[in-house]
Design a protein around this motif. Structure first.
Motif, PDB file in Angstrom:
ATOM      1  N   ILE A  90      -9.172   7.201   6.237  1.00  0.00           N
ATOM      2  CA  ILE A  90     -10.242   6.429   6.871  1.00  0.00           C
ATOM      3  C   ILE A  90     -11.286   7.335   7.496  1.00  0.00           C
ATOM      4  N   GLN A  91     -10.888   8.598   7.808  1.00  0.00           N
ATOM      5  CA  GLN A  91     -11.837   9.547   8.372  1.00  0.00           C
ATOM      6  C   GLN A  91     -12.868   9.958   7.302  1.00  0.00           C
ATOM      7  N   LEU A  92     -14.113  10.005   7.725  1.00  0.00           N
ATOM      8  CA  LEU A  92     -15.214  10.414   6.839  1.00  0.00           C
ATOM      9  C   LEU A  92     -15.219   9.570   5.557  1.00  0.00           C
ATOM     10  N   ASN A  93     -14.921   8.282   5.705  1.00  0.00           N
ATOM     11  CA  ASN A  93     -14.857   7.383   4.559  1.00  0.00           C
ATOM     12  C   ASN A  93     -15.408   6.025   4.991  1.00  0.00           C
ATOM     13  N   SER A  94     -15.971   5.318   4.045  1.00  0.00           N
ATOM     14  CA  SER A  94     -16.491   3.994   4.374  1.00  0.00           C
ATOM     15  C   SER A  94     -15.345   2.976   4.380  1.00  0.00           C
ATOM     16  N   GLU A  95     -15.501   1.903   5.155  1.00  0.00           N
ATOM     17  CA  GLU A  95     -14.458   0.882   5.234  1.00  0.00           C
ATOM     18  C   GLU A  95     -14.269   0.180   3.891  1.00  0.00           C
ATOM     19  N   GLU A  96     -15.397   0.055   3.104  1.00  0.00           N
ATOM     20  CA  GLU A  96     -15.291  -0.593   1.808  1.00  0.00           C
ATOM     21  C   GLU A  96     -14.397   0.199   0.863  1.00  0.00           C
ATOM     22  N   GLN A  97     -14.619   1.530   0.787  1.00  0.00           N
ATOM     23  CA  GLN A  97     -13.827   2.365  -0.111  1.00  0.00           C
ATOM     24  C   GLN A  97     -12.377   2.475   0.367  1.00  0.00           C
ATOM     25  N   TRP A  98     -12.197   2.551   1.671  1.00  0.00           N
ATOM     26  CA  TRP A  98     -10.822   2.629   2.216  1.00  0.00           C
ATOM     27  C   TRP A  98     -10.050   1.339   1.892  1.00  0.00           C
ATOM     28  N   THR A  99     -10.722   0.209   2.048  1.00  0.00           N
ATOM     29  CA  THR A  99     -10.080  -1.076   1.755  1.00  0.00           C
ATOM     30  C   THR A  99      -9.753  -1.193   0.279  1.00  0.00           C
ATOM     31  N   LYS A 100     -10.663  -0.692  -0.600  1.00  0.00           N
ATOM     32  CA  LYS A 100     -10.403  -0.750  -2.036  1.00  0.00           C
ATOM     33  C   LYS A 100      -9.241   0.156  -2.408  1.00  0.00           C
ATOM     34  N   ALA A 101      -9.160   1.349  -1.782  1.00  0.00           N
ATOM     35  CA  ALA A 101      -8.044   2.263  -2.058  1.00  0.00           C
ATOM     36  C   ALA A 101      -6.711   1.616  -1.650  1.00  0.00           C
ATOM     37  N   LEU A 102      -6.677   0.923  -0.503  1.00  0.00           N
ATOM     38  CA  LEU A 102      -5.450   0.236  -0.070  1.00  0.00           C
ATOM     39  C   LEU A 102      -5.084  -0.897  -1.029  1.00  0.00           C
ATOM     40  N   LYS A 103      -6.102  -1.581  -1.561  1.00  0.00           N
ATOM     41  CA  LYS A 103      -5.844  -2.666  -2.506  1.00  0.00           C
ATOM     42  C   LYS A 103      -5.233  -2.120  -3.792  1.00  0.00           C
ATOM     43  N   PHE A 104      -5.761  -0.959  -4.294  1.00  0.00           N
ATOM     44  CA  PHE A 104      -5.184  -0.347  -5.486  1.00  0.00           C
ATOM     45  C   PHE A 104      -3.754   0.125  -5.221  1.00  0.00           C
ATOM     46  N   MET A 105      -3.533   0.659  -4.019  1.00  0.00           N
ATOM     47  CA  MET A 105      -2.183   1.128  -3.671  1.00  0.00           C
ATOM     48  C   MET A 105      -1.185  -0.042  -3.698  1.00  0.00           C
ATOM     49  N   LEU A 106      -1.568  -1.189  -3.142  1.00  0.00           N
ATOM     50  CA  LEU A 106      -0.686  -2.361  -3.157  1.00  0.00           C
ATOM     51  C   LEU A 106      -0.444  -2.844  -4.575  1.00  0.00           C
ATOM     52  N   THR A 107      -1.452  -2.720  -5.444  1.00  0.00           N
ATOM     53  CA  THR A 107      -1.282  -3.118  -6.839  1.00  0.00           C
ATOM     54  C   THR A 107      -0.231  -2.247  -7.512  1.00  0.00           C
ATOM     55  N   ASN A 108      -0.319  -0.894  -7.301  1.00  0.00           N
ATOM     56  CA  ASN A 108       0.707  -0.001  -7.853  1.00  0.00           C
ATOM     57  C   ASN A 108       2.095  -0.338  -7.307  1.00  0.00           C
ATOM     58  N   LEU A 109       2.163  -0.666  -6.013  1.00  0.00           N
ATOM     59  CA  LEU A 109       3.453  -0.995  -5.395  1.00  0.00           C
ATOM     60  C   LEU A 109       4.032  -2.287  -5.990  1.00  0.00           C
ATOM     61  N   LYS A 110       3.156  -3.226  -6.308  1.00  0.00           N
ATOM     62  CA  LYS A 110       3.627  -4.476  -6.914  1.00  0.00           C
ATOM     63  C   LYS A 110       4.202  -4.219  -8.305  1.00  0.00           C
ATOM     64  N   TRP A 111       3.579  -3.330  -9.055  1.00  0.00           N
ATOM     65  CA  TRP A 111       4.116  -2.997 -10.375  1.00  0.00           C
ATOM     66  C   TRP A 111       5.495  -2.346 -10.252  1.00  0.00           C
ATOM     67  N   GLY A 112       5.648  -1.478  -9.258  1.00  0.00           N
ATOM     68  CA  GLY A 112       6.966  -0.885  -9.035  1.00  0.00           C
ATOM     69  C   GLY A 112       7.996  -1.936  -8.645  1.00  0.00           C
ATOM     70  N   LEU A 113       7.584  -2.916  -7.846  1.00  0.00           N
ATOM     71  CA  LEU A 113       8.480  -4.013  -7.435  1.00  0.00           C
ATOM     72  C   LEU A 113       8.934  -4.813  -8.652  1.00  0.00           C
ATOM     73  N   VAL A 114       8.002  -5.112  -9.554  1.00  0.00           N
ATOM     74  CA  VAL A 114       8.341  -5.888 -10.743  1.00  0.00           C
ATOM     75  C   VAL A 114       9.316  -5.112 -11.622  1.00  0.00           C
ATOM     76  N   TRP A 115       9.109  -3.817 -11.749  1.00  0.00           N
ATOM     77  CA  TRP A 115      10.004  -3.018 -12.595  1.00  0.00           C
ATOM     78  C   TRP A 115      11.412  -2.993 -12.020  1.00  0.00           C
ATOM     79  N   VAL A 116      11.532  -2.759 -10.731  1.00  0.00           N
ATOM     80  CA  VAL A 116      12.861  -2.729 -10.107  1.00  0.00           C
ATOM     81  C   VAL A 116      13.552  -4.082 -10.245  1.00  0.00           C
ATOM     82  N   SER A 117      12.786  -5.147 -10.059  1.00  0.00           N
ATOM     83  CA  SER A 117      13.375  -6.488 -10.170  1.00  0.00           C
ATOM     84  C   SER A 117      13.895  -6.754 -11.574  1.00  0.00           C
ATOM     85  N   SER A 118      13.146  -6.278 -12.594  1.00  0.00           N
ATOM     86  CA  SER A 118      13.579  -6.494 -13.971  1.00  0.00           C
ATOM     87  C   SER A 118      14.804  -5.666 -14.316  1.00  0.00           C
TER      88      SER A 118
END
Length: 352
Positions: free
Chosen positions: A320-348
């Protein structure tokens, strides 16, 4: 009496008439003596009385004649023959009497035996009635118990059926998906309905962001435990709104995944270091999955605290340092997307 008088005195008709007249005279005298006024009967009453007495006299004479005939018949027959016949008849009658008495005694004995049997049968009947009542009460009690057991059995069967239905439902339920629901809300990525990120026009409260980070840490920690994965360099510590990451090289160093905002927040680099460390753990998780499944691939590539969108070739920093809130929020959204894919794989992989 009349027979004896006839045989011994030999009364004639003349004597009977005179005797009858004397009786009438005595009767007349008696009636006259009983009256308060001594006077004779009237002619009409006398005639009536004489008619009645004549009738009685005629009847008496007829009866005497019959007795006389019987007496003459008896005197004419031999007495010995009659006596012998009568004795024979008497003996025969006595024999019949004896036989009848014996039959009567047998009948009395049979009657007494039948009475005893009747008493015995009555006792048996009474005993059978008591046993019947006892058995009926026992039958009623057993019937009631059977109905209770049937109700209990039906209840247990219904409970078992309900439990089996719930078990089947739970077997089909994905625990990770049910517990950690990752989705999006506009520009925000969400986990368990908590938004992760901030925008200038949507200033999300830090309490919500901290809660989202707590859920994120708990999810990755659970997935790693499911795979028996031990992270290098870091250890995730899920602690709700105050979750943090522990550095294994320096255990006294804790990297908090929570913040409160304010002026000091912009000069605090531990929060950024904690997010970079979390992204490193997520990268280790991806590499561990790829060891067993070469076809596994996350939609966004991660490298040294940055997440790259392969479709636009754009990279977003998770700091978040030296970063815009828009880009930080988008990076967190992509991170959650990757985490969801990992969740689906483990569940399967661990569904069975």
């Amino acid at each position: 009496m009349l027979v004896e008088n006839t045989g011994t005195l030999n009364i004639t008709n003349t004597d009977s008439l005179s005797h009858h007249v004397r009786i009438l005279a005595q009767l007349f005298d008696f009636i006259s003596d009983q009256s308060d006024v001594d006077h004779p009967l009237c002619e009409e009453c006398t005639d009536l009385l004489l008619d009645q007495m004549d009738q009685q006299l005629k009847m008496t004479e007829d009866e005497c004649k019959e007795y006389r005939d019987v007496l003459e018949q008896l005197m004419a027959d031999p007495t010995e023959t009659d006596t012998s016949t009568l004795e024979n008849e008497l003996s025969h009658l006595e024999l019949q009497e004896q036989m009848l008495l014996e039959q009567l005694q047998m009948i009395e004995n049979e009657r007494a035996s039948i009475v005893d049997e009747i008493e015995t049968v009555k006792e048996q009947e009474k005993q059978l009635q008591e046993e019947e009542e006892k058995y009926f009460r026992e039958y009623t009690e057993y019937k009631r118990q059977l109905l209770d057991y049937e109700d209990e059995h039906n209840s247990v069967c219904n409970q078992l059926k309900y439990a089996q239905t719930q078990l089947d439902k739970l077997m089909k339920t994905n625990v990770f998906n049910a517990t950690f629901h990752i989705w999006h809300s506009g520009h925000f990525g969400t986990i368990s309905n908590f938004r992760l990120g901030r925008l200038p026009n949507v200033p999300t409260e830090w309490m919500e962001i901290n809660a989202a980070w707590g859920q994120t840490v708990l999810l990755l920690h659970s997935l790693a435990r499911k795979m028996n994965l031990t992270f290098q360099r870091y250890r995730l510590v899920p602690y709700g709104n105050y979750s943090y990451i522990e550095c294994l090289e320096d255990k006294s160093k804790e990297l908090p995944l929570y913040a409160s905002g304010g002026f000091k927040f912009f000069w605090n680099t531990k929060f950024d270091s904690a997010m970079v460390a979390f992204l490193d753990c997520l990268q280790q998780f991806k590499e561990e999955v790829e060891k067993g499944d070469t076809g596994f691939c996350l939609p966004y590539r991660m490298d040294k605290g940055r997440i790259e969108d392969s479709s636009t070739r754009s990279a977003y920093s998770i700091k978040i340092q030296l970063n815009s809130e828009e880009q930080w929020t988008k990076a967190l959204k992509f991170m959650l997307t990757n985490l969801k894919w990992g969740l689906v794989w483990v569940s399967s992989q661990f569904a069975s």
